[in-house]
Design a protein around this motif. Structure first.
Motif, PDB file in Angstrom:
ATOM      1  N   GLU A  42      30.358  12.304   1.842  1.00  0.00           N
ATOM      2  CA  GLU A  42      30.699  13.348   0.888  1.00  0.00           C
ATOM      3  C   GLU A  42      31.218  12.689  -0.382  1.00  0.00           C
ATOM      4  OE1 GLU A  42      33.484  15.882   2.832  1.00  0.00           O
ATOM      5  OE2 GLU A  42      32.065  16.494   4.391  1.00  0.00           O
ATOM      6  N   VAL A  43      30.493  12.858  -1.458  1.00  0.00           N
ATOM      7  CA  VAL A  43      30.807  12.196  -2.726  1.00  0.00           C
ATOM      8  C   VAL A  43      31.105  13.248  -3.784  1.00  0.00           C
ATOM      9  CG1 VAL A  43      29.886  10.729  -4.564  1.00  0.00           C
ATOM     10  CG2 VAL A  43      29.424  10.170  -2.172  1.00  0.00           C
ATOM     11  N   THR A  44      32.113  12.991  -4.609  1.00  0.00           N
ATOM     12  CA  THR A  44      32.457  13.927  -5.676  1.00  0.00           C
ATOM     13  C   THR A  44      32.088  13.345  -7.035  1.00  0.00           C
ATOM     14  OG1 THR A  44      34.722  13.039  -5.694  1.00  0.00           O
ATOM     15  CG2 THR A  44      34.324  15.050  -4.416  1.00  0.00           C
ATOM     16  N   PHE A  45      31.639  14.237  -7.915  1.00  0.00           N
ATOM     17  CA  PHE A  45      31.249  13.860  -9.270  1.00  0.00           C
ATOM     18  C   PHE A  45      31.934  14.810 -10.240  1.00  0.00           C
ATOM     19  CE2 PHE A  45      28.585  14.468 -13.017  1.00  0.00           C
ATOM     20  CZ  PHE A  45      28.395  13.163 -13.445  1.00  0.00           C
ATOM     21  N   ALA A  46      32.708  14.270 -11.185  1.00  0.00           N
ATOM     22  CA  ALA A  46      33.485  15.085 -12.130  1.00  0.00           C
ATOM     23  C   ALA A  46      32.770  15.202 -13.470  1.00  0.00           C
ATOM     24  CB  ALA A  46      34.871  14.476 -12.343  1.00  0.00           C
ATOM     25  N   SER A  81      40.927  19.654 -17.709  1.00  0.00           N
ATOM     26  CA  SER A  81      41.511  19.114 -18.936  1.00  0.00           C
ATOM     27  C   SER A  81      41.843  17.636 -18.822  1.00  0.00           C
ATOM     28  CB  SER A  81      42.780  19.903 -19.301  1.00  0.00           C
ATOM     29  OG  SER A  81      43.731  19.835 -18.253  1.00  0.00           O
ATOM     30  N   THR A  82      41.871  17.097 -17.613  1.00  0.00           N
ATOM     31  CA  THR A  82      42.175  15.688 -17.413  1.00  0.00           C
ATOM     32  C   THR A  82      40.927  14.844 -17.646  1.00  0.00           C
ATOM     33  OG1 THR A  82      43.863  16.235 -15.780  1.00  0.00           O
ATOM     34  CG2 THR A  82      43.056  13.980 -15.784  1.00  0.00           C
ATOM     35  N   ALA A  83      41.066  13.766 -18.372  1.00  0.00           N
ATOM     36  CA  ALA A  83      39.927  12.906 -18.679  1.00  0.00           C
ATOM     37  C   ALA A  83      39.343  12.313 -17.409  1.00  0.00           C
ATOM     38  CB  ALA A  83      40.365  11.788 -19.623  1.00  0.00           C
ATOM     39  N   VAL A  84      38.022  12.192 -17.387  1.00  0.00           N
ATOM     40  CA  VAL A  84      37.334  11.664 -16.213  1.00  0.00           C
ATOM     41  C   VAL A  84      37.826  10.268 -15.817  1.00  0.00           C
ATOM     42  CG1 VAL A  84      35.092  10.842 -15.376  1.00  0.00           C
ATOM     43  CG2 VAL A  84      35.292  13.108 -16.417  1.00  0.00           C
ATOM     44  N   PRO A  85      38.041   9.318 -16.745  1.00  0.00           N
ATOM     45  CA  PRO A  85      38.568   8.024 -16.313  1.00  0.00           C
ATOM     46  C   PRO A  85      39.890   8.130 -15.560  1.00  0.00           C
ATOM     47  CG  PRO A  85      37.680   7.826 -18.514  1.00  0.00           C
ATOM     48  CD  PRO A  85      37.668   9.293 -18.185  1.00  0.00           C
ATOM     49  N   ASP A  86      40.732   9.096 -15.937  1.00  0.00           N
ATOM     50  CA  ASP A  86      41.984   9.293 -15.218  1.00  0.00           C
ATOM     51  C   ASP A  86      41.744   9.849 -13.816  1.00  0.00           C
ATOM     52  OD1 ASP A  86      43.632   8.384 -17.316  1.00  0.00           O
ATOM     53  OD2 ASP A  86      43.558  10.335 -18.283  1.00  0.00           O
ATOM     54  N   LEU A  87      40.807  10.790 -13.706  1.00  0.00           N
ATOM     55  CA  LEU A  87      40.487  11.362 -12.400  1.00  0.00           C
ATOM     56  C   LEU A  87      39.938  10.299 -11.457  1.00  0.00           C
ATOM     57  CD1 LEU A  87      38.740  14.694 -13.477  1.00  0.00           C
ATOM     58  CD2 LEU A  87      41.014  14.464 -12.471  1.00  0.00           C
ATOM     59  N   ALA A  92      40.821  11.030  -7.592  1.00  0.00           N
ATOM     60  CA  ALA A  92      40.544  12.459  -7.506  1.00  0.00           C
ATOM     61  C   ALA A  92      39.061  12.764  -7.626  1.00  0.00           C
ATOM     62  CB  ALA A  92      41.306  13.213  -8.599  1.00  0.00           C
ATOM     63  N   ALA A  93      38.261  11.786  -8.032  1.00  0.00           N
ATOM     64  CA  ALA A  93      36.809  11.914  -8.073  1.00  0.00           C
ATOM     65  C   ALA A  93      36.232  10.527  -7.810  1.00  0.00           C
ATOM     66  CB  ALA A  93      36.334  12.442  -9.419  1.00  0.00           C
ATOM     67  N   ASP A  94      35.098  10.494  -7.117  1.00  0.00           N
ATOM     68  CA  ASP A  94      34.455   9.216  -6.826  1.00  0.00           C
ATOM     69  C   ASP A  94      33.652   8.713  -8.014  1.00  0.00           C
ATOM     70  OD1 ASP A  94      35.414   9.373  -4.160  1.00  0.00           O
ATOM     71  OD2 ASP A  94      33.733  10.677  -3.633  1.00  0.00           O
ATOM     72  N   PHE A  95      33.014   9.647  -8.713  1.00  0.00           N
ATOM     73  CA  PHE A  95      32.219   9.340  -9.896  1.00  0.00           C
ATOM     74  C   PHE A  95      32.489  10.416 -10.943  1.00  0.00           C
ATOM     75  CE2 PHE A  95      29.868   7.555  -6.333  1.00  0.00           C
ATOM     76  CZ  PHE A  95      29.509   6.300  -6.786  1.00  0.00           C
ATOM     77  N   GLY A  96      32.068  10.144 -12.172  1.00  0.00           N
ATOM     78  CA  GLY A  96      32.234  11.148 -13.219  1.00  0.00           C
ATOM     79  C   GLY A  96      31.527  10.728 -14.491  1.00  0.00           C
ATOM     80  N   SER A  97      31.478  11.649 -15.440  1.00  0.00           N
ATOM     81  CA  SER A  97      30.829  11.401 -16.722  1.00  0.00           C
ATOM     82  C   SER A  97      31.809  10.779 -17.711  1.00  0.00           C
ATOM     83  CB  SER A  97      30.305  12.715 -17.315  1.00  0.00           C
ATOM     84  OG  SER A  97      29.325  13.286 -16.499  1.00  0.00           O
ATOM     85  N   ILE A 229      27.973   7.184 -16.594  1.00  0.00           N
ATOM     86  CA  ILE A 229      28.605   7.599 -15.336  1.00  0.00           C
ATOM     87  C   ILE A 229      29.495   6.467 -14.862  1.00  0.00           C
ATOM     88  CG2 ILE A 229      28.175   8.160 -12.911  1.00  0.00           C
ATOM     89  CD1 ILE A 229      25.627   9.584 -13.814  1.00  0.00           C
ATOM     90  N   VAL A 230      30.694   6.825 -14.413  1.00  0.00           N
ATOM     91  CA  VAL A 230      31.691   5.831 -14.038  1.00  0.00           C
ATOM     92  C   VAL A 230      32.164   6.038 -12.611  1.00  0.00           C
ATOM     93  CG1 VAL A 230      32.466   5.624 -16.420  1.00  0.00           C
ATOM     94  CG2 VAL A 230      33.632   7.230 -14.895  1.00  0.00           C
ATOM     95  N   SER A 231      32.742   4.983 -12.072  1.00  0.00           N
ATOM     96  CA  SER A 231      33.445   5.037 -10.792  1.00  0.00           C
ATOM     97  C   SER A 231      34.663   4.143 -10.936  1.00  0.00           C
ATOM     98  CB  SER A 231      32.533   4.578  -9.651  1.00  0.00           C
ATOM     99  OG  SER A 231      33.150   4.783  -8.387  1.00  0.00           O
ATOM    100  N   SER A 232      35.249   3.762  -9.816  1.00  0.00           N
ATOM    101  CA  SER A 232      36.398   2.856  -9.846  1.00  0.00           C
ATOM    102  C   SER A 232      36.084   1.613  -9.029  1.00  0.00           C
ATOM    103  CB  SER A 232      37.638   3.548  -9.260  1.00  0.00           C
ATOM    104  OG  SER A 232      37.442   3.854  -7.887  1.00  0.00           O
ATOM    105  N   ASP A 233      36.754   0.513  -9.337  1.00  0.00           N
ATOM    106  CA  ASP A 233      36.590  -0.694  -8.534  1.00  0.00           C
ATOM    107  C   ASP A 233      36.961  -0.416  -7.087  1.00  0.00           C
ATOM    108  OD1 ASP A 233      35.659  -2.437 -10.517  1.00  0.00           O
ATOM    109  OD2 ASP A 233      37.693  -2.880 -11.199  1.00  0.00           O
TER     110      ASP A 233
END
Length: 347
Positions: A42-46, A81-87, A92-97, A229-233
Motif C-alpha cells: 500500500e503506497v501513498t502519493f501526495a 496546506s503542508t508542502a509535499v517535501p514536509d509530508l 506522512a506520504a511515501d511519494f508526492g509531487s 515526483i519525490v520520496s524520502s531516503d
C-alpha cells in the motif's frame, strides 16, 4: 498557480510527531493482523495542488492498472496546506509531487526528500502580464512595477533575474497574494506575476484574454526540471522493491500520456469529475502541450534527472542567496546536488 515549486509553511515539530505516530501506529496495527495485506504493498502519493495535468501519469497508471500490475495499491492523497517535501520527510506520504527547485531548497534545509522521477524535462514557468500592456515590451520594463509574488524568495529571484539580464535594475514592489495573484493581475492591482505555461496560460487563452510573457530561460535563468515526483531516503532504503514498482508504473503512465494525450486527458477527467468535469478543453490542450514539449526530450529517458540541470540551477539558487540550511543560515557554497535525485528506480 500550478505548483512547480512547493515552498509552504513547514510542519511544526508537534505536527510531525503526531503524523509520524499515526503513520507508525497504522502500520503496526496492520502488521499485527493476520488478515491484513503487506502494508508496503500500500503506497501513498501526495498531490501538491488540486489534480491537474502535472499528475496525469499517476492517474493513468491507476486507471490502466499499471499499479495493480506492479502489485501496488496506491492511495492518492488530496492536496493539503503542508508542502509535499514536509509530508514525505515526516513519513506522512511515501511519494508526492514536487519539482527540482523545491527539492533543492527543502533537502538543503534538512528535509529527508529526494527526487525519483522528473515529470517535465524543461521549465514550464514564466513571467506573465496582461496582453494589452503596451508599456511592457521587454523585461527591463518591469522595473518599478508591482509584482504579485507567492511568498518565497525564489519567485522574487526569478523575476529579478529576468529583468536584470535585460539591463534592468530588477527593483520592483512585491506583494504576496498566493493564488490570488491571477485575479489581482486581471483586475490591474498588480502589473506582473509568474505562471505555468501548461495551465494558467492556457486558461487565459480559453477566456479570450491571453497573457504576454517572458520565459525565464530566454533571459539568463538556467533550465530546470520544474515538475517531478519525490520520496524520502528512509522509504527508498527500507522499501526498494515497492519504490521500483511505483516509479516503473508511473513511468509507464507518463509514457502513455506522451503517446496518447487525448486518451490520457479523458482518464484524468474521469478520475476527477468534481474538479475537472467542466474543464475538458483545458485538460486536453494542457496534456497535448506537455506531451509535445515537456514530458520527453531528445536523449533523455522519460522521468530521468539530468545532472547538468541540477548543477546549473543549483548554482543560480546559491548565487541568489535563497538556499538555507537546517538552522536557517544562507548557504554560500553548493552542496552535493547529486544526492538530491536518483535515476536508480526508473524502469
Amino acid at each position: 498557480m500550478q505548483e512547480n515549486i512547493s515552498i509552504r509553511r513547514p510542519l511544526g515539530a508537534a505536527s510531525v510527531a503526531a503524523v509520524g505516530a499515526l503513520i507508525l501506529g497504522g502500520c503496526s496495527a496492520q502488521a499485527n493482523s493476520s488478515d491484513a495485506p503487506d502494508p508496503r504493498d500500500e503506497v501513498t502519493f501526495a498531490l501538491d495542488w488540486a489534480p491537474n495535468t502535472n499528475h496525469i501519469g499517476v492517474y493513468v497508471a491507476d486507471a490502466l492498472g499499471y499499479f495493480a500490475d506492479a502489485g501496488l495499491d496506491v492511495e492518492i492523497l488530496p492536496y493539503a496546506s503542508t508542502a509535499v517535501p514536509d509530508l514525505v520527510s515526516a513519513g506522512a506520504a511515501d511519494f508526492g509531487s514536487a519539482g527540482q527547485a523545491g527539492v533543492q531548497l527543502a533537502r538543503s534545509a534538512g528535509r529527508d526528500v529526494v527526487s525519483v522521477f522528473q515529470v517535465t524535462q524543461t521549465d514550464t514557468g514564466q513571467v506573465v502580464f496582461l496582453g494589452d500592456r503596451d508599456d511592457i515590451t521587454r523585461p527591463a520594463d518591469l522595473d518599478g512595477l508591482v509584482f504579485g509574488g507567492f511568498g518565497s524568495p525564489l519567485y522574487s529571484a526569478l523575476a529579478r533575474a529576468v529583468a536584470v539580464d535585460d539591463d534592468g535594475t530588477g527593483e520592483f514592489e512585491e506583494v504576496v497574494l498566493d493564488t490570488g495573484a491571477y485575479e489581482a493581475l486581471s483586475q490591474g492591482r498588480i502589473d506582473f506575476t509568474l505562471s505555468v505555461s501548461t495551465w494558467e496560460d492556457i486558461q487565459t487563452e480559453l477566456d479570450g484574454h491571453p497573457y504576454a510573457s517572458f520565459r525565464y530561460q530566454d533571459f539568463g535563468v538556467p533550465d530546470v526540471q520544474s515538475t517531478g515526483i519525490v520520496s524520502s531516503d528512509a522509504f527508498l532504503e527500507n522499501n526498494p522493491d515497492e519504490a521500483r514498482a511505483f516509479v516503473g508504473a508511473v513511468q509507464r503512465g507518463y509514457a502513455y500520456a506522451a503517446e496518447n494525450p487525448d486518451d490520457a486527458a479523458d482518464l484524468l477527467i474521469e478520475a476527477n469529475p468534481d474538479t475537472l468535469g467542466e474543464a475538458d478543453e483545458l485538460v486536453t490542450r494542457s496534456t497535448r502541450l506537455l506531451a509535445e514539449r515537456y514530458f520527453v526530450a531528445d536523449g533523455v529517458e522519460i522521468g530521468e534527472a539530468v545532472p547538468e540541470k541540477w548543477e546549473e540551477f543549483g548554482a543560480f539558487l546559491i548565487e541568489n542567496g535563497v538556499v538555507t540550511d537546517g538552522s536557517g543560515e544562507t548557504l554560500t557554497e553548493a552542496p552535493d546536488w547529486s544526492a538530491y535525485y536518483t535515476n536508480d528506480f526508473l524502469g
